[in-house]
Design a protein around this motif. Structure first.
Motif, PDB file in Angstrom:
ATOM      1  N   HIS A  60     -15.336  -1.402  17.391  1.00  0.00           N
ATOM      2  CA  HIS A  60     -14.169  -0.660  16.905  1.00  0.00           C
ATOM      3  C   HIS A  60     -13.931   0.607  17.725  1.00  0.00           C
ATOM      4  O   HIS A  60     -13.805   1.713  17.183  1.00  0.00           O
ATOM      5  CB  HIS A  60     -14.367  -0.314  15.420  1.00  0.00           C
ATOM      6  CG  HIS A  60     -14.578  -1.505  14.556  1.00  0.00           C
ATOM      7  ND1 HIS A  60     -15.147  -1.447  13.303  1.00  0.00           N
ATOM      8  CD2 HIS A  60     -14.299  -2.826  14.767  1.00  0.00           C
ATOM      9  CE1 HIS A  60     -15.214  -2.655  12.778  1.00  0.00           C
ATOM     10  NE2 HIS A  60     -14.709  -3.511  13.651  1.00  0.00           N
ATOM     11  N   ASN A  61     -13.853   0.444  19.032  1.00  0.00           N
ATOM     12  CA  ASN A  61     -13.640   1.607  19.897  1.00  0.00           C
ATOM     13  C   ASN A  61     -12.168   1.855  20.184  1.00  0.00           C
ATOM     14  O   ASN A  61     -11.833   2.788  20.914  1.00  0.00           O
ATOM     15  CB  ASN A  61     -14.414   1.452  21.214  1.00  0.00           C
ATOM     16  CG  ASN A  61     -14.001   0.219  22.006  1.00  0.00           C
ATOM     17  OD1 ASN A  61     -13.738  -0.824  21.434  1.00  0.00           O
ATOM     18  ND2 ASN A  61     -13.960   0.340  23.317  1.00  0.00           N
ATOM     19  N   TYR A  62     -11.277   1.054  19.618  1.00  0.00           N
ATOM     20  CA  TYR A  62      -9.834   1.272  19.735  1.00  0.00           C
ATOM     21  C   TYR A  62      -9.185   1.129  18.361  1.00  0.00           C
ATOM     22  O   TYR A  62      -9.725   0.471  17.471  1.00  0.00           O
ATOM     23  CB  TYR A  62      -9.195   0.275  20.710  1.00  0.00           C
ATOM     24  CG  TYR A  62      -9.301   0.700  22.149  1.00  0.00           C
ATOM     25  CD1 TYR A  62      -8.340   1.534  22.724  1.00  0.00           C
ATOM     26  CD2 TYR A  62     -10.367   0.278  22.941  1.00  0.00           C
ATOM     27  CE1 TYR A  62      -8.448   1.936  24.047  1.00  0.00           C
ATOM     28  CE2 TYR A  62     -10.473   0.682  24.265  1.00  0.00           C
ATOM     29  CZ  TYR A  62      -9.511   1.511  24.808  1.00  0.00           C
ATOM     30  OH  TYR A  62      -9.616   1.908  26.113  1.00  0.00           O
ATOM     31  N   HIS A  63      -8.035   1.749  18.221  1.00  0.00           N
ATOM     32  CA  HIS A  63      -7.232   1.624  17.003  1.00  0.00           C
ATOM     33  C   HIS A  63      -5.820   1.222  17.429  1.00  0.00           C
ATOM     34  O   HIS A  63      -4.882   2.009  17.406  1.00  0.00           O
ATOM     35  CB  HIS A  63      -7.221   2.960  16.255  1.00  0.00           C
ATOM     36  CG  HIS A  63      -6.489   2.917  14.943  1.00  0.00           C
ATOM     37  ND1 HIS A  63      -6.476   1.809  14.119  1.00  0.00           N
ATOM     38  CD2 HIS A  63      -5.743   3.858  14.303  1.00  0.00           C
ATOM     39  CE1 HIS A  63      -5.772   2.061  13.050  1.00  0.00           C
ATOM     40  NE2 HIS A  63      -5.297   3.296  13.133  1.00  0.00           N
ATOM     41  N   PRO A  64      -5.658  -0.052  17.845  1.00  0.00           N
ATOM     42  CA  PRO A  64      -4.365  -0.475  18.394  1.00  0.00           C
ATOM     43  C   PRO A  64      -3.285  -0.565  17.323  1.00  0.00           C
ATOM     44  O   PRO A  64      -3.574  -0.698  16.131  1.00  0.00           O
ATOM     45  CB  PRO A  64      -4.669  -1.856  18.985  1.00  0.00           C
ATOM     46  CG  PRO A  64      -5.851  -2.347  18.229  1.00  0.00           C
ATOM     47  CD  PRO A  64      -6.655  -1.136  17.864  1.00  0.00           C
ATOM     48  N   LEU A  65      -2.047  -0.519  17.764  1.00  0.00           N
ATOM     49  CA  LEU A  65      -0.942  -0.783  16.862  1.00  0.00           C
ATOM     50  C   LEU A  65      -1.022  -2.241  16.397  1.00  0.00           C
ATOM     51  O   LEU A  65      -1.485  -3.115  17.150  1.00  0.00           O
ATOM     52  CB  LEU A  65       0.391  -0.531  17.556  1.00  0.00           C
ATOM     53  CG  LEU A  65       0.718   0.918  17.927  1.00  0.00           C
ATOM     54  CD1 LEU A  65       2.036   0.980  18.701  1.00  0.00           C
ATOM     55  CD2 LEU A  65       0.797   1.804  16.699  1.00  0.00           C
ATOM     56  N   ALA A 109      -9.129 -11.403  12.450  1.00  0.00           N
ATOM     57  CA  ALA A 109     -10.221 -12.095  13.146  1.00  0.00           C
ATOM     58  C   ALA A 109     -10.978 -11.167  14.086  1.00  0.00           C
ATOM     59  O   ALA A 109     -12.164 -11.384  14.364  1.00  0.00           O
ATOM     60  CB  ALA A 109      -9.667 -13.294  13.916  1.00  0.00           C
ATOM     61  N   GLU A 110     -10.318 -10.138  14.599  1.00  0.00           N
ATOM     62  CA  GLU A 110     -10.969  -9.205  15.513  1.00  0.00           C
ATOM     63  C   GLU A 110     -11.997  -8.324  14.810  1.00  0.00           C
ATOM     64  O   GLU A 110     -12.986  -7.896  15.414  1.00  0.00           O
ATOM     65  CB  GLU A 110      -9.928  -8.304  16.186  1.00  0.00           C
ATOM     66  CG  GLU A 110      -9.028  -8.992  17.180  1.00  0.00           C
ATOM     67  CD  GLU A 110      -8.056  -8.019  17.817  1.00  0.00           C
ATOM     68  OE1 GLU A 110      -8.056  -6.830  17.414  1.00  0.00           O
ATOM     69  OE2 GLU A 110      -7.299  -8.426  18.712  1.00  0.00           O
ATOM     70  N   GLU A 111     -11.742  -8.028  13.548  1.00  0.00           N
ATOM     71  CA  GLU A 111     -12.522  -7.022  12.822  1.00  0.00           C
ATOM     72  C   GLU A 111     -14.035  -7.237  12.897  1.00  0.00           C
ATOM     73  O   GLU A 111     -14.778  -6.304  13.214  1.00  0.00           O
ATOM     74  CB  GLU A 111     -12.049  -6.966  11.367  1.00  0.00           C
ATOM     75  CG  GLU A 111     -12.676  -5.860  10.535  1.00  0.00           C
ATOM     76  CD  GLU A 111     -12.206  -4.472  10.922  1.00  0.00           C
ATOM     77  OE1 GLU A 111     -12.888  -3.504  10.556  1.00  0.00           O
ATOM     78  OE2 GLU A 111     -11.165  -4.370  11.605  1.00  0.00           O
ATOM     79  N   PRO A 112     -14.551  -8.442  12.623  1.00  0.00           N
ATOM     80  CA  PRO A 112     -16.014  -8.595  12.617  1.00  0.00           C
ATOM     81  C   PRO A 112     -16.640  -8.800  13.997  1.00  0.00           C
ATOM     82  O   PRO A 112     -17.867  -8.727  14.115  1.00  0.00           O
ATOM     83  CB  PRO A 112     -16.224  -9.823  11.741  1.00  0.00           C
ATOM     84  CG  PRO A 112     -14.992 -10.646  11.947  1.00  0.00           C
ATOM     85  CD  PRO A 112     -13.876  -9.667  12.134  1.00  0.00           C
TER      86      PRO A 112
END
Length: 407
Positions: free
Chosen positions: A24-29, A17-20
């Motif tokens: 995209h300034n983070y690449h969390p686990l 759900a976060e993707e759109p």
């Protein structure tokens, strides 16, 4: 922790759900945290993880420390924001106690670490013009390569990390970059235009790089002799993390200006501050710098509670004692997947054999085993548990790291 509060959606669905909708300034686990207490967090499915990152040291006192939560609740019932257009009844007490804790004269309250760095830069430049007599718009600040001071446009102007810089120019002038831990290079870069030397006593994002003994004392001697300021960025290293209130205390060094943040807000609200000598911070006059939220009553209340926790010295001693456990455990892993490490207090950069995976891959394997850590660069991971972690929890985490590296 009490019984978990389940969300309507599971981890995978929430991550998708976060993707759109999120930049995209983070690449969390791939873990979705829903609850936390002390050194432990819980995801939306109720799985528990030991937090070995502590919000990049913003959670030095653990998640939801009772004294800090109580201070926030108490203040929420009274007053949260006035702006600095008016006085509030919490700010003076906070500033007095923070100045006493850090051995300084004055406090400039802000919100985030990057704001503290930006404020420190402005103060140093103003001091250079008003006190040192540097010609207008000629002031320079000397910084160290591989630094991390934040991500604003001015700060990335003196970063050497191309990921942080690329695509964000034109850059702010006025900075000179020298190798970290190199006094000769630093001396060569300082001249009559130098307002300050700005360094991290320990470079966190670079992999918890600890300078040689005598380096910080050398910076202090050099800046004093050359007539410029020593500005220490203690946003990650300060407030108990390394076994002292400030990391510079390991060499009994007193900078002219210290930048604080992260743990100062107790993991509850963003709180940062520039603290320093009166003749330095005193160069600011009304209208020259400010912040609507800086020094707000809620932040001051939580910040005061943080200072109260540190005034006893218990957390500093705990970090030093458990730091010995951390170093001993990591030393035992050298040759067993670990090729090297650097540690001070409850803070370590661990270099893993690249043949075993990247730092990201090792962090993901740890996550699957119930340990949350994060990579820095390459095959290096950083460990920075809350200062509330127990020796048993710490040794358990090191045992899990061994399992991940040797299985």
């Amino acid at each position: 922790m009490t019984a978990p509060v389940r969300t309507a959606r599971g981890s995978e669905e929430l991550i998708r759900a976060e993707e759109p909708v999120l930049a995209h300034n983070y690449h969390p686990l791939p873990v979705v945290v829903a609850r936390a207490e002390g050194a432990w967090v819980e995801d939306v499915e109720g799985r528990r993880y030991l937090d070995m990152l502590a919000g990049y040291s913003a959670l030095n006192f653990g998640h939801r420390h009772p004294a800090l939560v109580e201070a926030a609740h108490r203040q929420l019932d009274r007053l949260t924001l006035t702006s600095r257009a008016f006085h509030n009844d919490r700010l003076a007490g906070f500033a007095e106690r923070l100045a006493a804790l850090t051995g300084t004269d004055m406090v400039l309250p802000m919100n985030t670490g990057a704001e503290a760095v930006e404020s420190g830069i402005k103060v140093a430049r103003k001091w250079a013009y008003d006190v040192k007599g540097v010609p207008a718009d000629r002031a320079t600040i000397v910084v160290a390569a591989d630094n991390f001071h934040g991500r604003t446009t001015t700060i990335v102007s003196f970063s050497t990390d191309e990921t942080a810089r690329s695509g964000f120019g034109p850059f702010t002038p006025g900075f000179r970059i020298v190798p970290y831990n190199d006094l000769a290079a630093l001396e060569a870069a300082v001249d009559e235009t130098t307002a300050a030397v700005l360094i991290e006593p320990i470079q966190g994002e670079a992999g918890v790089l600890i300078p040689d003994d005598g380096y910080l004392a050398g910076v202090r001697e050099l800046t004093r002799r050359k007539g410029c300021l020593f500005v220490a960025d203690e946003i990650q290293s300060g407030l108990g993390r390394t076994g002292h209130t400030l990391a510079v205390e390991h060499e009994s060094v007193v900078p002219d200006v210290v930048l604080l943040g992260k743990a100062l807000g107790g993991g509850i609200v963003p709180v940062s501050a520039v603290v320093g000598r009166r003749d330095v911070l005193g160069v600011l006059h009304p209208g020259e710098h400010g912040s609507t939220f800086g020094g707000n009553p809620l932040a001051a209340a939580v910040g005061t509670a943080v200072v109260e926790l540190l005034e006893t010295g218990a957390f500093q001693r705990r970090a030093a004692e458990l730091g010995a456990v951390l170093r001993e455990g990591l030393a035992a892993l050298v040759g067993r997947g670990v090729v090297g490490f650097r540690a001070r207090g409850l803070w370590a950069g661990v270099d893993v054999d690249p043949a075993l995976g990247s730092g990201r891959e090792i962090s993901e394997r740890l996550m699957r085993e119930g340990i949350l850590a994060k990579d820095t660069h390459g095959s290096t991971i950083r460990l920075a548990p809350p200062l509330t972690v127990t020796a048993e929890e710490l040794t358990g985490a090191l045992g899990t790291l061994e399992k991940v590296l040797t299985s």
